[in-house]
Design a protein around this motif. Structure first.
Motif, mmCIF file in Angstrom:
data_model
loop_
_atom_site.group_PDB
_atom_site.id
_atom_site.type_symbol
_atom_site.label_atom_id
_atom_site.label_comp_id
_atom_site.label_asym_id
_atom_site.label_seq_id
_atom_site.Cartn_x
_atom_site.Cartn_y
_atom_site.Cartn_z
ATOM 1 N N VAL B 252 0.931 -1.214 0.020
ATOM 2 C CA VAL B 252 0.154 -0.068 -0.038
ATOM 3 C C VAL B 252 0.942 1.276 0.030
ATOM 4 C CG1 VAL B 252 -1.605 1.422 1.356
ATOM 5 C CG2 VAL B 252 -1.888 -1.329 1.276
ATOM 6 N N ILE B 253 0.371 2.162 -0.699
ATOM 7 C CA ILE B 253 1.309 3.371 -0.941
ATOM 8 C C ILE B 253 0.998 4.148 0.163
ATOM 9 C CG2 ILE B 253 1.630 5.492 -2.365
ATOM 10 C CD1 ILE B 253 0.636 3.580 -4.761
ATOM 11 N N LYS B 254 2.213 4.761 0.814
ATOM 12 C CA LYS B 254 2.219 5.557 2.161
ATOM 13 C C LYS B 254 2.225 7.036 1.651
ATOM 14 C CE LYS B 254 4.109 4.815 6.038
ATOM 15 N NZ LYS B 254 5.573 4.276 6.958
ATOM 16 N N LYS B 255 3.326 6.917 0.703
ATOM 17 C CA LYS B 255 3.678 8.297 0.239
ATOM 18 C C LYS B 255 3.942 8.246 -1.362
ATOM 19 C CE LYS B 255 5.818 11.090 4.357
ATOM 20 N NZ LYS B 255 7.124 11.068 4.851
ATOM 21 N N ALA B 256 3.682 9.399 -1.991
ATOM 22 C CA ALA B 256 3.905 9.338 -3.648
ATOM 23 C C ALA B 256 4.817 10.679 -3.929
ATOM 24 C CB ALA B 256 2.922 9.013 -4.320
ATOM 25 N N ARG B 257 5.614 10.547 -4.754
ATOM 26 C CA ARG B 257 6.168 11.679 -5.229
ATOM 27 C C ARG B 257 6.380 11.552 -6.847
ATOM 28 N NH1 ARG B 257 5.014 13.072 -1.125
ATOM 29 N NH2 ARG B 257 6.159 14.343 0.390
ATOM 30 N N LEU B 258 5.873 12.350 -7.637
ATOM 31 C CA LEU B 258 5.782 12.288 -9.016
ATOM 32 C C LEU B 258 6.187 13.821 -9.703
ATOM 33 C CD1 LEU B 258 2.423 10.453 -9.762
ATOM 34 C CD2 LEU B 258 4.885 9.462 -10.392
ATOM 35 N N ALA B 259 7.025 13.919 -10.698
ATOM 36 C CA ALA B 259 7.301 14.958 -11.557
ATOM 37 C C ALA B 259 7.461 14.666 -12.908
ATOM 38 C CB ALA B 259 8.516 15.758 -10.733
ATOM 39 N N MET B 260 7.097 15.428 -13.807
ATOM 40 C CA MET B 260 7.523 15.243 -15.259
ATOM 41 C C MET B 260 8.558 16.287 -15.822
ATOM 42 S SD MET B 260 4.442 14.212 -17.512
ATOM 43 C CE MET B 260 2.844 14.877 -16.321
ATOM 44 N N GLY B 261 9.310 15.866 -16.726
ATOM 45 C CA GLY B 261 9.974 16.827 -17.430
ATOM 46 C C GLY B 261 9.759 16.773 -18.975
ATOM 47 N N TRP B 276 -3.620 11.367 -4.407
ATOM 48 C CA TRP B 276 -4.714 10.286 -4.892
ATOM 49 C C TRP B 276 -4.152 8.903 -4.330
ATOM 50 C CZ3 TRP B 276 -5.287 6.330 -7.913
ATOM 51 C CH2 TRP B 276 -6.617 5.763 -8.333
ATOM 52 N N LEU B 277 -3.008 8.860 -4.844
ATOM 53 C CA LEU B 277 -2.253 7.508 -4.356
ATOM 54 C C LEU B 277 -2.112 7.048 -3.061
ATOM 55 C CD1 LEU B 277 0.406 7.805 -7.391
ATOM 56 C CD2 LEU B 277 -1.249 5.969 -7.056
ATOM 57 N N ILE B 278 -2.165 8.294 -2.198
ATOM 58 C CA ILE B 278 -1.615 7.746 -0.763
ATOM 59 C C ILE B 278 -3.030 6.726 -0.171
ATOM 60 C CG2 ILE B 278 -1.600 8.656 1.499
ATOM 61 C CD1 ILE B 278 -0.545 11.169 0.242
ATOM 62 N N GLY B 279 -2.566 5.799 0.145
ATOM 63 C CA GLY B 279 -3.449 4.638 0.708
ATOM 64 C C GLY B 279 -3.966 3.697 -0.277
ATOM 65 N N LYS B 280 -3.381 3.970 -1.744
ATOM 66 C CA LYS B 280 -4.118 2.765 -2.533
ATOM 67 C C LYS B 280 -3.056 1.734 -2.818
ATOM 68 C CE LYS B 280 -7.275 5.409 -4.439
ATOM 69 N NZ LYS B 280 -7.094 6.691 -3.775
ATOM 70 N N PRO B 281 -3.423 0.574 -3.099
ATOM 71 C CA PRO B 281 -2.555 -0.548 -3.428
ATOM 72 C C PRO B 281 -1.745 -0.385 -4.623
ATOM 73 C CG PRO B 281 -4.932 -1.468 -3.177
ATOM 74 C CD PRO B 281 -4.796 0.254 -3.392
ATOM 75 N N ILE B 282 -0.654 -0.669 -4.596
ATOM 76 C CA ILE B 282 0.057 -0.637 -5.837
ATOM 77 C C ILE B 282 -0.348 -1.735 -6.956
ATOM 78 C CG2 ILE B 282 2.589 0.301 -5.001
ATOM 79 C CD1 ILE B 282 3.083 -2.856 -5.219
#
Lengths: 721, 326
Positions: B252-261, B276-282
């Motif tokens: 399960v996702i506790k924290k997520a970081r995403l950035a785009m180039g 949105w990803l927090i708490g979601k299963p991978i």
């Protein structure tokens, strides 16, 4: 005594050490006394005329010796003669530098600034300001196909029934597009010009042919060609871009005359995109039909290629459809569209590389429509005699090449069903494509001199643009003379040496190799006669016994009647395995196998290198290379190596280069045929076919970039929209 | 090239004094500035060479890692602490440029590099970034490489950096020195969107100097990935790139970081998708949904609308790699 270095793998590059240590001197690396520097100023408009050029600031800039434009350029005699026929329109031909006020393309040189240092010349060139009168221009091929005109006398041809393909039970018709591609050899084009006297000139020039450059300059400046010394000892790649005298060469020669000092002029990388030609952007349409069991019924091949307004550049991309496969009905149509862009020129595999992309793609499409293996389809339509002339081939072992290549790539792993094989999340595909190119033998002369110390000196005015000509020639001579390669000195790249043609059209090993062969045999015979029929003469002993410091021959060599009796071609077949990412559209070439049927391989190591280089060029053509023009300005927007992509090491897998290596009995004494062009011809089709096999997506417009594979087919600007 | 002065101040204070003068510009690795000068895009009166200032250190702090602004891209990418704590940064760096360029380029210089928009580099073309008020050549021109997020009617250029995408994802902080002292700003607020002033790339004042970046400790090391989609495998700018970092506990996702180039005038953080990803299963399903969410507000132009498909595909792939699903 054989040289241990010439074993089965062949001689290592004789100038390899010079090249990797930097000791090889290229044309820009000479410094005649008093040398100064020229920098060109390019037009910033695309079409129109120059009203005025303000050169005051440039002339006042530090170190500036002259600013030359059409306003003050000394008359160039060759230009005047060509245009004196009053009342007639100016004949088409090579662009004339500083000839009048007309602007024919963006970047066209309008002035040359000469200064005592390169940096000062470069800076002063930015101070030259021209006033123009602009006219409307056309730079889009797609928008101007309606104005296309027949490309020369061979613009149209037919064999059998026109459009017979339409009557075939299985048929398809598709359009294929290649963008312009630029040669971009590593070494920038460069010249140093020095007038030794009023009518005597020496140049150090990047050229594929010192004799042709000598002729070209003589024609432009109307001085005897014997008075022109052309030096081109090393050439860092050219691929066709150095087969003619270009405006920058004329500019340096004029500048040297004006400032009365040697002038060096080297193009910048951006200039390399607009000043020394390119492979023309070409639209093609192929209609092809076959019987249910895969026998070709007919091919129709149309092409419209780009040319300039001042020169009709004709490279016949459609000829491949007439001669590659046995097909009773073939009609071709080739037209040119004149655009307000500088002229295209020959580029590795000229015409054939463009045509083969279309033909080999169409064959592949047909194989899926017929559900016949692509190799099987080619074998079913294998030409045993030249389909175009009906003549027998001098030699052809292409069927063996298909088998050899298929074995090495692992063709049996290919699924006939597209998009059906995945590994580690990537789609896997296999493709193949073939190439052919005329095998030529021109005439050449070689001087062979055996010196008292046992050194054999070979002299001929050929250039080596990179394939390893010197190495091949030494290999031939070592074999005949039966002496170590280390004892042979090959001299070239100098117009005062005996005649050799320009290095182009994959003809040099066959042509100059024959001259070296004949000269060595004649020299050896001369020794045998002196010594009284010794089988392997002891050259140094014989010279000593006869009190001679040297013995020499100068031998001219050319092909005989066989050149007319037989159809002579080299063939290649390329096999490619690709991995394509299903969602990002990234294509990775995973494995390449190239097989060349080009007669006896004179120099295996450099031949391998030539095949590998051609295959990489083909991968670039398939996946990356594309000139992009913003038609609003009529100007290239990717004239640098960051934006114009060619493959880097990371893009290239191990490439297997294989050779049939069976001598051609008729072309020349070595049985060797050319290889430079076939190394590239057919490769782009092989990659595109592998991408289709991997993804089920047929990309008919090169290059195959990720955007084209992920759903939205974005055509680049050059291809118009 | 226009004549210019060259100076090598021996202290940070002297450097700050030197750069505050009109027409002065900092040079470090010079991998972009020298090109800009050659092309006539910029013509400084004075170059302030800061290469010998003591700003090369990579040192642990109480809360993370400090990387000096003059640390070379190649050195940072191979640094053991970076590899151990923030492998995402190393991956992003190695995806950028070529080894030769990375051997010259510095962290600060990388942050300061200008867009590679062709209209910006060609001084005969219109460009609001190079010459405000002349128009945007790319808007209706060849815009295959251009932005799909945060554009303005003045400019659609992208920030070309890979390193910056990694640092933006890792919540890095930029440490800036001025003549009045130091200030710290979140990395995501260092670069700016073009709005009505595309000539301004970032919030660094003319008399300020980047002295380093600090990356706070996190739990992303195990599950991070940098995916760059480009036209060739090295030495090409991103069509789209994604930095993905996940803190996963029991699937399960506790924290997520995403950035785009490759999609905006600045490294583009995907805050909504992260949240949105927090708490979601991978799962690929969840990743795809997050990717779709990240595309809100995206706008394509004539030649770059493929990015509207490529960007979510790349986000999904990067997340799969980060989560170990590939």
């Amino acid at each position: 005594m054989k040289d241990s270095a010439i074993n089965k793998e062949g001689l290592s590059r004789i100038d390899g050490r010079l090249k990797v240590t930097g000791a090889a001197r290229y044309s820009a690396e000479y410094t005649p006394a008093g040398m100064v520097y020229g920098v060109l100023v390019g037009s910033t408009i695309t079409k129109g005329s120059i009203r005025s050029i303000d050169t005051k600031a440039a002339e006042k800039a530090p170190g500036v010796l002259a600013v030359i434009s059409h306003f003050n350029c000394p008359k160039i005699p060759g230009y005047q003669i060509a245009s004196t026929e009053a009342g007639k329109p100016e004949p088409k031909g090579t662009y004339k530098l500083f000839y009048n006020n007309k602007i024919l393309f963006n970047g066209q040189p309008i002035a040359v600034v000469v200064a005592d240092t390169f940096e000062r010349a470069l800076f002063a060139a930015t101070l030259v300001k021209a006033q123009y009168t602009s006219q409307a221009y056309q730079t889009s091929l797609k928008n101007n196909t309606a104005s296309a005109f027949a490309a020369g006398e061979n613009g149209e041809s037919k064999r059998g029934t026109v459009a017979a393909w339409k009557t075939a039970p299985v048929k398809l018709e598709q359009e294929y597009v290649i963008p312009s591609e630029v040669h971009n050899p590593m070494e920038l084009h460069s010249i140093i010009a020095h007038w030794d006297a009023e009518d005597k000139l020496t140049v150090w020039d990047k050229t594929q042919g010192v004799k042709d450059t000598q002729d070209g300059i003589a024609n432009i400046f109307k001085i005897p060609k014997e008075n022109i010394q052309v030096n081109s000892k090393f050439v860092g790649g050219a691929f066709g871009s150095a087969l003619q005298v270009w405006p920058h060469e004329v500019a340096a020669i004029i500048a040297a005359r004006v400032v009365k000092r040697p002038v060096k002029l080297m193009l910048g990388r951006a200039d390399m995109f607009t000043s020394v030609g390119y492979r023309p952007h070409t639209w093609q349409k192929i209609g092809i039909g076959a019987t249910e069991d895969g026998k070709l019924v007919g091919i129709s091949h149309e092409a419209i290629g780009q040319t300039s307004t001042y020169e009709d550049f004709n490279e016949e991309p459609v000829s491949v459809s007439r001669s590659t496969y046995a097909c009773p009905n073939v009609n071709t149509n080739y037209k040119l569209t004149a655009l307000d862009i500088g002229s295209p020129t020959w580029m590795r595999g000229p015409g054939e590389a463009t045509g083969a992309f279309a033909l080999e793609s169409a064959l592949d499409e047909l194989s899926y429509a017929l559900n016949i293996d692509p190799i099987e389809l080619r074998l079913k339509n294998y030409a045993e005699t030249d389909p175009e002339s009906g003549k027998p081939f001098s030699s052809k072992y292409l069927n063996e090449a298909y088998k050899m290549g298929a074995d090495h790539i692992g063709w049996t792993d290919r699924s006939p069903k597209p998009a059906s094989v995945t590994k580690d999340g990537w789609l896997i595909g296999y493709g193949m494509g073939g190439g052919m190119f005329g095998a030529y033998r021109d005439q050449a002369t070689c001087r062979a001199v055996m010196i008292a110390d046992g050194t054999l000196l070979l002299q001929t005015a050929v250039s080596d643009i990179g394939p390893g000509t010197g190495t091949a020639m030494v290999s031939i001579a070592a074999e005949i003379m039966d002496i170590p390669a280390g004892k042979i000195r090959f001299e070239m790249g100098d117009s005062s040496l005996p005649y050799a043609p320009s290095q182009g059209g994959s003809s040099i090993t066959a042509t100059v190799g024959s001259a070296v062969n004949d000269a060595c045999k004649e020299l050896k015979e001369k020794f045998s006669q002196l010594a009284g029929n010794t089988e392997t003469p002891d050259y140094t002993k014989i010279l000593k016994d006869h009190n001679l410091s040297k013995l020499e021959v100068t031998t001219a060599s050319k092909g005989g009647d066989n050149m007319n009796k037989y159809a002579m071609y080299s063939w290649s077949v390329h096999f490619v395995k690709v991995c394509v990412h299903p969602t990002t559209g990234v294509v990775k070439v995973d494995k390449v196998v190239c097989v060349a049927d080009s007669g006896h391989i004179v120099s295996p190591k450099t031949a391998r290198s030539q095949i590998v280089g051609g295959a990489i060029g083909g991968i670039g053509m398939a996946l990356m290379e594309e000139v992009i023009i913003d038609h609003r300005y009529g100007k290239l927007v990717n004239n640098n190596f960051a934006d114009y992509h060619i493959p880097v090491n990371a893009d290239i897998p191990q490439i297997e280069a294989l050779f049939i290596n069976k001598p051609d009995p008729y072309i020349n004494p070595m049985g060797a045929k050319g290889m430079g062009e076939i190394a590239l011809i057919g490769m782009a089709g092989a990659v595109a076919n592998a991408v289709y096999n991997a993804t089920g997506k047929r990309i008919r417009q090169l290059p195959i970039t990720p955007d084209k594979l992920i759903g939205i087919n974005q055509s680049a600007m050059v291809n118009g929209s | 090239m226009k004549q210019f002065q060259y100076t090598r101040p021996s202290t940070q204070q002297m450097a700050l004094d030197a750069i505050s003068k009109p027409g002065a510009k900092i040079i470090a690795g010079g991998t972009n500035l020298v090109d800009l000068m050659k092309r006539g895009v910029t013509a400084p009166d004075k170059l302030v060479d800061i290469n010998h200032l003591p700003l090369k250190n990579i040192t642990p702090t109480h809360t993370g890692l400090h990387i000096g602004s003059l640390a070379l891209n190649s050195v940072v990418s191979e640094n053991e602490l970076v590899l151990q704590k923030f492998p995402l940064l190393s991956m992003a760096l190695k995806a950028g440029a070529s080894p030769q360029l990375r051997n010259m380029a510095t962290v600060g210089g990388n942050m300061m590099q200008r867009t590679r928009c062709t209209y910006f580099y060609d001084t005969t073309m219109p460009c609001n970034k190079r010459e405000p008020g002349t128009g945007c050549g790319a808007m209706e021109g060849f815009n295959r490489m251009h932005a799909i997020f945060g554009t303005s009617n003045q400019c659609i250029a992208v920030n070309p950096s890979d390193m910056c995408v990694g640092l933006a994802a890792l919540d890095a902080v930029v440490i800036i020195a001025g003549r009045k002292g130091e200030r710290r700003i979140p990395f995501t607020e260092f670069h700016r969107l073009p709005e009505d002033h595309p000539e301004i790339d970032n919030h660094l004042a003319k008399d300020e100097l980047i002295i380093g970046v600090e990356i706070p400790d996190n739990n992303f090391a195990k599950n991070s990935y940098y995916l760059k989609v480009r036209d060739r495998q090295s030495y090409a700018f991103a069509l789209v790139s994604v930095a993905a970092a996940l803190d996963i506990d029991n699937g399960v996702i506790k924290k997520a970081r995403l950035a785009m180039g490759g999609v905006a005038h600045k490294p583009w953080r995907l805050f909504d998708a992260e949240k949105w990803l927090i708490g979601k299963p991978i799962s690929e399903e969840n990743f795809k949904q997050a990717a779709q969410m990240a595309m809100a507000g995206a706008k394509g132009y004539e030649y770059n609308s493929f990015k509207l498909n490529l960007a979510p595909a790349t986000i999904n792939e990067a997340l799969k790699h980060a989560a170990g699903l590939v």
